[in-house]
Design a protein around this motif. Structure first.
Motif, PDB file in Angstrom:
ATOM      1  N   ASP A  97       0.850  -1.187   0.000  1.00 40.54           N
ATOM      2  CA  ASP A  97       0.000   0.000   0.000  1.00 40.54           C
ATOM      3  C   ASP A  97       0.891   1.243   0.000  1.00 40.54           C
ATOM      4  N   ALA A  98       1.056   1.860  -1.170  1.00 41.16           N
ATOM      5  CA  ALA A  98       1.988   2.976  -1.316  1.00 41.16           C
ATOM      6  C   ALA A  98       1.579   4.185  -0.472  1.00 41.16           C
ATOM      7  N   GLN A  99       0.301   4.540  -0.476  1.00 44.10           N
ATOM      8  CA  GLN A  99      -0.128   5.726   0.266  1.00 44.10           C
ATOM      9  C   GLN A  99       0.034   5.521   1.765  1.00 44.10           C
ATOM     10  N   GLN A 100      -0.325   4.355   2.248  1.00 45.91           N
ATOM     11  CA  GLN A 100      -0.169   4.078   3.670  1.00 45.91           C
ATOM     12  C   GLN A 100       1.311   4.106   4.056  1.00 45.91           C
ATOM     13  N   PHE A 101       2.165   3.621   3.163  1.00 46.87           N
ATOM     14  CA  PHE A 101       3.597   3.641   3.450  1.00 46.87           C
ATOM     15  C   PHE A 101       4.095   5.075   3.566  1.00 46.87           C
ATOM     16  N   GLU A 119      17.313  15.008  10.064  1.00 48.83           N
ATOM     17  CA  GLU A 119      18.018  15.465   8.873  1.00 48.83           C
ATOM     18  C   GLU A 119      18.913  14.383   8.296  1.00 48.83           C
ATOM     19  N   LYS A 120      19.443  13.529   9.156  1.00 47.97           N
ATOM     20  CA  LYS A 120      20.337  12.471   8.688  1.00 47.97           C
ATOM     21  C   LYS A 120      19.581  11.373   7.938  1.00 47.97           C
ATOM     22  N   LEU A 121      18.353  11.109   8.352  1.00 46.02           N
ATOM     23  CA  LEU A 121      17.586  10.031   7.731  1.00 46.02           C
ATOM     24  C   LEU A 121      16.607  10.527   6.672  1.00 46.02           C
ATOM     25  N   LEU A 122      16.436  11.846   6.560  1.00 49.61           N
ATOM     26  CA  LEU A 122      15.456  12.381   5.609  1.00 49.61           C
ATOM     27  C   LEU A 122      15.705  11.903   4.182  1.00 49.61           C
ATOM     28  N   PRO A 123      16.948  11.937   3.656  1.00 50.84           N
ATOM     29  CA  PRO A 123      17.142  11.462   2.273  1.00 50.84           C
ATOM     30  C   PRO A 123      16.717  10.007   2.073  1.00 50.84           C
ATOM     31  N   ARG A 124      17.013   9.152   3.047  1.00 49.40           N
ATOM     32  CA  ARG A 124      16.609   7.741   2.913  1.00 49.40           C
ATOM     33  C   ARG A 124      15.090   7.604   2.958  1.00 49.40           C
ATOM     34  N   LEU A 125      14.450   8.343   3.845  1.00 53.26           N
ATOM     35  CA  LEU A 125      12.998   8.252   3.948  1.00 53.26           C
ATOM     36  C   LEU A 125      12.328   8.777   2.677  1.00 53.26           C
ATOM     37  N   MET A 126      12.902   9.810   2.077  1.00 53.36           N
ATOM     38  CA  MET A 126      12.353  10.309   0.811  1.00 53.36           C
ATOM     39  C   MET A 126      12.520   9.263  -0.291  1.00 53.36           C
ATOM     40  N   THR A 127      13.673   8.602  -0.305  1.00 57.90           N
ATOM     41  CA  THR A 127      13.889   7.532  -1.287  1.00 57.90           C
ATOM     42  C   THR A 127      12.864   6.422  -1.103  1.00 57.90           C
ATOM     43  N   GLN A 128      12.606   6.054   0.143  1.00 55.15           N
ATOM     44  CA  GLN A 128      11.619   5.007   0.415  1.00 55.15           C
ATOM     45  C   GLN A 128      10.238   5.407  -0.084  1.00 55.15           C
ATOM     46  N   GLY A 129       9.846   6.652   0.191  1.00 59.10           N
ATOM     47  CA  GLY A 129       8.538   7.115  -0.259  1.00 59.10           C
ATOM     48  C   GLY A 129       8.415   7.082  -1.774  1.00 59.10           C
ATOM     49  N   ASN A 130       9.480   7.486  -2.455  1.00 58.64           N
ATOM     50  CA  ASN A 130       9.459   7.460  -3.924  1.00 58.64           C
ATOM     51  C   ASN A 130       9.377   6.033  -4.459  1.00 58.64           C
ATOM     52  N   LEU A 131      10.096   5.124  -3.833  1.00 59.30           N
ATOM     53  CA  LEU A 131      10.034   3.721  -4.266  1.00 59.30           C
ATOM     54  C   LEU A 131       8.627   3.160  -4.095  1.00 59.30           C
ATOM     55  N   ALA A 132       7.985   3.497  -2.982  1.00 59.09           N
ATOM     56  CA  ALA A 132       6.612   3.023  -2.761  1.00 59.09           C
ATOM     57  C   ALA A 132       5.675   3.583  -3.826  1.00 59.09           C
ATOM     58  N   GLU A 133       5.836   4.870  -4.119  1.00 58.42           N
ATOM     59  CA  GLU A 133       4.968   5.501  -5.111  1.00 58.42           C
ATOM     60  C   GLU A 133       5.159   4.880  -6.489  1.00 58.42           C
ATOM     61  N   GLN A 134       6.388   4.437  -6.791  1.00 61.46           N
ATOM     62  CA  GLN A 134       6.700   3.842  -8.086  1.00 61.46           C
ATOM     63  C   GLN A 134       6.538   2.324  -8.098  1.00 61.46           C
TER      64      GLN A 134
END
Length: 265
Positions: A97-101, A119-134
């Protein structure tokens, strides 16, 4: 890999192996990734839940939770809640479930910021969100695992060993709540599939014992210890004597009550 995370992975490996050894031929599960090898490698929470899904007809979305409130000022409790949110990341990955993720990742980020990790984990979390969306679920699986490890490493670099241990405790408690919910909802499932759960509880006890004495004596941490100890006593012989429906329900209710207590003011 950190010592604490290595122990949790070993416990998950034993749990997953126990499910496979005790099972009859696999039921078709909803997980979309290839089955992970159980023996001879460190296992993750994703592997554990995937094994559960292959031996139950898990309806993962029914196990989603409402978002937690804003992080408390108590950093120890925030670390516990962050651990449960990381456990939710693995659950949501199973559901695909991409939106829930993405919603859950916003909560993960808020709690990371409370612990000085935002701030240290923000880039990884953004990458995760993009992967879920894709729908990049295969790559996302490893990203979630790596994110868990990185959070632990960063906390240790900050000399916050207690917080790192509490994150692991939170992940383990959430996994056990998920498993107990699945068994409680499907009493026909052979509870011998979950003979590894006592190993997870042993590792939770060990992690908790390594938390500083001052932190362990805090009132809410005493509740956590009581739940871990009581659940361990109930589950210690499950490989020989399966739990009754009443005992399973008690475990699930106890874990749910603790999870609710974590987010109450």
């Amino acid at each position: 890999m950190s010592a604490s995370l290595s122990r949790l992975s070993r416990a998950i490996c034993i749990a997953a192996a126990g499910m496979l050894a005790a099972s009859s031929p696999s039921l078709a599960g909803p997980a979309s990734s290839e089955s992970a090898a159980i023996a001879g490698t460190d296992q993750t929470a994703a592997d554990f839940l995937e094994s559960v899904g292959k031996h139950t007809r898990a309806r993962w979305r029914l196990l989603f939770r409402p978002p937690p409130p804003t992080p408390p000022t108590d950093r120890g409790r925030s670390a516990l809640i962050l651990g449960t949110l990381l456990g939710d990341s693995f659950l949501i990955w199973q559901a695909g479930d991409a939106q829930q993720f993405r919603n859950n990742n916003q909560d993960v980020l808020a709690y990371c910021r409370t612990l000085g990790l935002g701030e240290k984990l923000l880039p990884r979390l953004m990458t995760q969100g993009n992967l879920a969306e894709q729908s990049g679920w295969k790559d996302l699986r490893q990203e979630i695992v790596d994110g868990h490890q990185e959070a632990m490493r960063l906390l240790r670099e900050q000399m916050d060993e207690d917080l790192a241990l509490l994150i692991d405790v939170g992940v383990g408690l959430r996994l056990l709540e998920i498993v107990s919910s699945l068994i409680t909802a499907a009493p026909e499932v052979n509870t011998m599939l979950f003979v590894g759960s006592p190993e997870l509880l042993r590792e939770l006890r060990e992690d908790f014992s390594r938390i500083s004495a001052a932190k362990r004596e805090e009132p809410f941490m005493q509740r956590v210890r009581t739940v871990i100890d009581d659940s361990s006593a109930l589950w210690h012989d499950v490989d020989k004597t399966p739990l009754t429906p009443e005992q399973l329900s008690k475990t699930n209710d106890t874990l749910k009550t603790l999870m609710q207590g974590m987010v109450e003011r």
